[in-house]
Design an enzyme around this catalytic site. Structure first.
Site, PDB file in Angstrom:
ATOM      1  N   THR A   8       0.835  -1.204   0.000  1.00 53.63           N
ATOM      2  CA  THR A   8       0.000   0.000   0.000  1.00 53.63           C
ATOM      3  C   THR A   8       0.868   1.252   0.000  1.00 53.63           C
ATOM      4  O   THR A   8       2.010   1.229   0.440  1.00 53.63           O
ATOM      5  CB  THR A   8      -0.931   0.023   1.232  1.00 53.63           C
ATOM      6  OG1 THR A   8      -1.878   1.091   1.076  1.00 53.63           O
ATOM      7  CG2 THR A   8      -0.159   0.260   2.526  1.00 53.63           C
ATOM      8  N   LYS A  13      -4.232   3.407   5.851  1.00 53.08           N
ATOM      9  CA  LYS A  13      -4.285   1.950   5.910  1.00 53.08           C
ATOM     10  C   LYS A  13      -3.045   1.390   6.608  1.00 53.08           C
ATOM     11  O   LYS A  13      -3.136   0.477   7.443  1.00 53.08           O
ATOM     12  CB  LYS A  13      -4.392   1.389   4.491  1.00 53.08           C
ATOM     13  CG  LYS A  13      -4.580  -0.122   4.437  1.00 53.08           C
ATOM     14  CD  LYS A  13      -4.638  -0.630   3.000  1.00 53.08           C
ATOM     15  CE  LYS A  13      -5.872  -0.175   2.280  1.00 53.08           C
ATOM     16  NZ  LYS A  13      -6.006  -0.829   0.947  1.00 53.08           N
ATOM     17  N   ASP A  70      -7.125  -6.659  -0.418  1.00 57.98           N
ATOM     18  CA  ASP A  70      -8.036  -6.088  -1.391  1.00 57.98           C
ATOM     19  C   ASP A  70      -9.352  -5.949  -0.655  1.00 57.98           C
ATOM     20  O   ASP A  70      -9.854  -6.908  -0.067  1.00 57.98           O
ATOM     21  CB  ASP A  70      -8.192  -6.956  -2.631  1.00 57.98           C
ATOM     22  CG  ASP A  70      -8.813  -6.163  -3.767  1.00 57.98           C
ATOM     23  OD1 ASP A  70      -8.310  -5.060  -4.064  1.00 57.98           O
ATOM     24  OD2 ASP A  70      -9.804  -6.623  -4.367  1.00 57.98           O
ATOM     25  N   PHE A 153     -10.937   6.887   6.286  1.00 58.46           N
ATOM     26  CA  PHE A 153     -10.565   7.263   4.922  1.00 58.46           C
ATOM     27  C   PHE A 153     -11.473   6.488   3.970  1.00 58.46           C
ATOM     28  O   PHE A 153     -12.253   5.628   4.385  1.00 58.46           O
ATOM     29  CB  PHE A 153      -9.080   6.970   4.651  1.00 58.46           C
ATOM     30  CG  PHE A 153      -8.695   5.523   4.852  1.00 58.46           C
ATOM     31  CD1 PHE A 153      -8.722   4.612   3.802  1.00 58.46           C
ATOM     32  CD2 PHE A 153      -8.299   5.061   6.106  1.00 58.46           C
ATOM     33  CE1 PHE A 153      -8.366   3.284   3.989  1.00 58.46           C
ATOM     34  CE2 PHE A 153      -7.939   3.729   6.303  1.00 58.46           C
ATOM     35  CZ  PHE A 153      -7.976   2.842   5.240  1.00 58.46           C
ATOM     36  N   GLY A 154     -11.383   6.800   2.687  1.00 53.24           N
ATOM     37  CA  GLY A 154     -12.198   6.076   1.718  1.00 53.24           C
ATOM     38  C   GLY A 154     -13.687   6.275   1.941  1.00 53.24           C
ATOM     39  O   GLY A 154     -14.185   7.399   2.071  1.00 53.24           O
ATOM     40  N   TYR A 155     -14.402   5.163   2.032  1.00 50.20           N
ATOM     41  CA  TYR A 155     -15.851   5.198   2.196  1.00 50.20           C
ATOM     42  C   TYR A 155     -16.291   5.246   3.664  1.00 50.20           C
ATOM     43  O   TYR A 155     -17.492   5.208   3.947  1.00 50.20           O
ATOM     44  CB  TYR A 155     -16.489   3.979   1.510  1.00 50.20           C
ATOM     45  CG  TYR A 155     -16.267   3.930   0.017  1.00 50.20           C
ATOM     46  CD1 TYR A 155     -16.981   4.762  -0.846  1.00 50.20           C
ATOM     47  CD2 TYR A 155     -15.330   3.052  -0.538  1.00 50.20           C
ATOM     48  CE1 TYR A 155     -16.769   4.725  -2.210  1.00 50.20           C
ATOM     49  CE2 TYR A 155     -15.119   3.001  -1.913  1.00 50.20           C
ATOM     50  CZ  TYR A 155     -15.834   3.834  -2.746  1.00 50.20           C
ATOM     51  OH  TYR A 155     -15.634   3.803  -4.113  1.00 50.20           O
ATOM     52  N   HIS A 181     -13.410  -4.628   9.011  1.00 48.54           N
ATOM     53  CA  HIS A 181     -13.150  -5.760   8.131  1.00 48.54           C
ATOM     54  C   HIS A 181     -11.658  -6.048   8.028  1.00 48.54           C
ATOM     55  O   HIS A 181     -11.235  -7.204   8.052  1.00 48.54           O
ATOM     56  CB  HIS A 181     -13.745  -5.502   6.745  1.00 48.54           C
ATOM     57  CG  HIS A 181     -13.306  -4.216   6.120  1.00 48.54           C
ATOM     58  ND1 HIS A 181     -13.365  -2.994   6.768  1.00 48.54           N
ATOM     59  CD2 HIS A 181     -12.802  -3.935   4.886  1.00 48.54           C
ATOM     60  CE1 HIS A 181     -12.922  -2.046   5.969  1.00 48.54           C
ATOM     61  NE2 HIS A 181     -12.573  -2.589   4.819  1.00 48.54           N
ATOM     62  N   ARG A 182     -10.846  -4.994   7.943  1.00 49.18           N
ATOM     63  CA  ARG A 182      -9.398  -5.174   7.824  1.00 49.18           C
ATOM     64  C   ARG A 182      -8.806  -5.708   9.125  1.00 49.18           C
ATOM     65  O   ARG A 182      -7.944  -6.588   9.118  1.00 49.18           O
ATOM     66  CB  ARG A 182      -8.727  -3.851   7.435  1.00 49.18           C
ATOM     67  CG  ARG A 182      -7.243  -3.991   7.096  1.00 49.18           C
ATOM     68  CD  ARG A 182      -6.698  -2.710   6.490  1.00 49.18           C
ATOM     69  NE  ARG A 182      -7.335  -2.405   5.227  1.00 49.18           N
ATOM     70  CZ  ARG A 182      -8.233  -1.441   5.054  1.00 49.18           C
ATOM     71  NH1 ARG A 182      -8.583  -0.661   6.052  1.00 49.18           N
ATOM     72  NH2 ARG A 182      -8.768  -1.237   3.871  1.00 49.18           N
TER      73      ARG A 182
END
Length: 204
Positions: A8, A13, A70, A153-155, A181-182
């Site tokens: 990454t 992240k 992913d 971050f992101g969504y 989830h991560r």
């Protein structure tokens, strides 16, 4: 200390990953820190395929242990889109401010019971000898009515978690690392990394 390269360039992240793996005796490096400038073509059709593609590419380039994830957002009302195309949704260079607002506009006036969504994450670990391990995890929630929160971050600002009555961007790092989830996927692959660590210690 043995290195793990995490595929990454996303600082947010990387921060999450380092926090979750801090009790292991591995140095976790980003692509930039490892001096790798490659652009990896993620042409898999599943989260598993893309995670493995990324991790294998890093192993081939570096000879080090590689971790890659992913992940993406599946929205039931949009037939599970953007899914594996989450990072490329509306274009790779499109800001998440625009992406998030687009999704909110698409779900305008859609009732709560039809706003179901989930974050999916697959973590792949590939060793220099080719050994490969993957783990999948999800967090269920729904698309919020409005953008809220600045911690993620992101969504994250549009993903509402009923359990906490807020978006994942409003959670603290500690809260997020318990339910995301991560975090779940990393915790599932952690025993594999711990065995690697023990094996390494026995050899040296």
């Amino acid at each position: 200390m043995r290195k793990i390269i995490f595929a990454t360039r996303n600082e947010g992240k990387l921060k999450e990953v380092r926090e979750l793996l801090k009790d292991l005796n591995f140095e976790v490096l980003s692509l930039k820190e490892a001096g790798l400038q490659t652009d990896i073509k993620e042409d898999g059709t599943t989260f598993e395929e893309n995670a493995i593609i990324k991790a294998r590419t890093i192993v081939e380039l570096s000879g080090e242990i590689a971790l890659a994830d992913d992940s993406g957002l599946e929205i039931d009302y949009l037939n599970k889109a953007p899914g594996v195309y989450s990072a490329r949704f509306l274009g790779e260079t499109t800001s998440y401010d625009i992406k998030n607002q687009y999704i909110l506009d698409k779900l305008k006036n859609v009732p709560t019971e039809k706003r179901g969504a989930r974050f999916v994450c697959v973590i792949a670990c590939v060793l220099p000898d080719g050994q490969t391990r993957t783990e999948r995890a999800v967090i269920e929630g729904q698309i919020a009515e409005n953008i809220a929160g600045t911690n993620g971050f992101g969504y994250d600002p549009i993903f509402y978690v009923p359990e906490f009555s807020c978006t994942t961007a409003e959670l603290t790092m500690e809260q997020k690392n318990k339910i995301s989830h991560r975090a779940k996927a990393l915790n599932q692959i952690k025993p594999f990394l711990q065995e690697l660590e023990k094996s390494w210690n026995r050899k040296y």
